[in-house]
Scaffold this motif. Structure first.
Motif: not given
Length: 359
Positions: A156-162, A219-224, A231-237
């Motif tokens: 998924g696209e969120e794999a690329f988020c910092s 134990p991590t967080a992402m920075l959308p 635009a390619l992330l889940d709407p909630s993110k």
């Protein structure tokens, strides 16, 4: 460790009743492979004195000594696994690299010592967007040995988020995938939460739903928006700047070994290793599990109770072998070894695990 084997066995029987079976209608038409060889490229544990052994359905080879005594296998916090498989009708093997460890130094060193040529890799899978699984990728691409057009499967696209280390804003950086390096190397990037066939013989699970009691904390967080397309992330993110990871993009990888069943690889199992196995069963329509391999994410913040519950659920699945490594945790490994002593095999850098037909 104070683990009561009878209690674990009882937990396993009780859990069996509540674990869902695989779906009757498979998502993919998964072929069988006649042979499968898994080589541990990067893991936390190196041991050149690991014992070889052979059984009718598995052969374990310890790491080959380095030809130059100045070099040795590098163990580090991270994971990378090489899979070589062959179909029953075609002796030509397929080479797949799953994850890339924490550093390119360890990845390249261990690939060389195991004799695996990156130029022969036909497909790659990145299980998820944590640095200890993609950190070695840039150095691998920089060698120029990975052929242009080689597919890389990402969930998924969120794999690329910092990402940051921790679940509160302001935590220290945990890096991001270098998309420009992928483009420069000519990698065919396949980003999808759906299951996919890999090199015609393996398959990814696609998105892994919660179908058991497993709910690992990540134990991590992402920075959308940072290194990823909102635009390619889940709407909630999409419309926030900080999200605690739920690892919904994480992939498992699996093979169907002829006559034995599934070999399921949960590289870090942030969605739960049992959920990962159940998803592989559902995608393939195959219930029998031959081996469960990889990191099972039973280190802190997971608890001892969670580790013991996972042991019980594995007993209910009753795989032939369990090869825990990376983030599986000492509590799980000790308890599983006590409850299933003939099934648990330690993951060792440079070791090879061969299933199915022997060459």
């Amino acid at each position: 460790m104070d683990v009561n084997r009878r209690t674990l066995l009882g937990m396993g029987v009780a859990t069996l009743a509540v674990l869902p079976r695989s779906l009757s209608a498979a998502t993919l038409n998964v072929p069988s492979v006649a042979s499968l060889e898994l080589t541990v490229i990067v893991d936390n544990f190196a041991n050149v004195f690991a014992a070889d052994f052979e059984r009718p359905d598995i052969s374990v080879s310890s790491p080959d000594p380095a030809p130059d005594y100045h070099r040795t296998y590098a163990a580090e916090w991270g994971y990378s696994l090489h899979a070589r498989s062959a179909s029953p009708t075609d002796a030509a093997s397929k080479s797949v690299l799953i994850d890339f460890g924490y550093t390119s130094q360890a990845l390249l060193n261990n690939l060389a010592l195991t004799g695996i040529d990156p130029a022969t890799v036909q497909a790659m899978v990145l299980s998820h967007g944590h640095y200890d699984h993609f950190g070695g990728l840039d150095g691998l691409l920089a060698t120029g040995e990975i052929r242009p057009g080689t597919p890389l499967y990402v969930g998924g696209e969120e794999a690329f988020c910092s990402r940051v280390r921790g679940i509160k804003p302001g935590a220290s950086s945990f890096g991001a995938i270098d998309r420009a390096a992928l483009t420069k190397a000519g990698i065919e990037l396949i980003v999808s939460g759906e299951p996919h066939m890999i090199a015609g013989q393996a398959f990814t699970t696609g998105e892994i739903p919660f179908v058991t009691s497993e709910r690992p904390r990540v134990p991590t967080a992402m920075l959308p928006g940072q290194n990823c397309n909102r635009a390619l992330l889940d709407p909630s993110k999409r419309d926030v700047d900080f999200v605690v990871d739920d690892a919904v993009h994480e992939l498992g990888t699996a093979y169907n070994v002829a006559g034995h069943g599934l070999v399921v690889i949960g590289s870090c199992s942030h969605r739960g290793i049992i959920n990962t196995v159940r998803r592989a069963q559902a995608v393939s329509g195959i219930d029998r599990v031959h081996a469960i391999v990889g990191g099972f994410h039973l280190v802190p913040p997971q608890t001892k109770a969670q580790a013991l519950e996972t042991v019980a659920m594995m007993q209910a699945i009753n795989p032939d072998y369990i090869i825990p490594g990376h983030c599986s945790g000492d509590v799980f490994i000790a308890a599983a070894s006590q409850a299933m002593p003939d099934k648990v095999i330690r993951s060792v850098v440079g070791a090879r695990y061969r299933f199915g037909r022997r060459s």
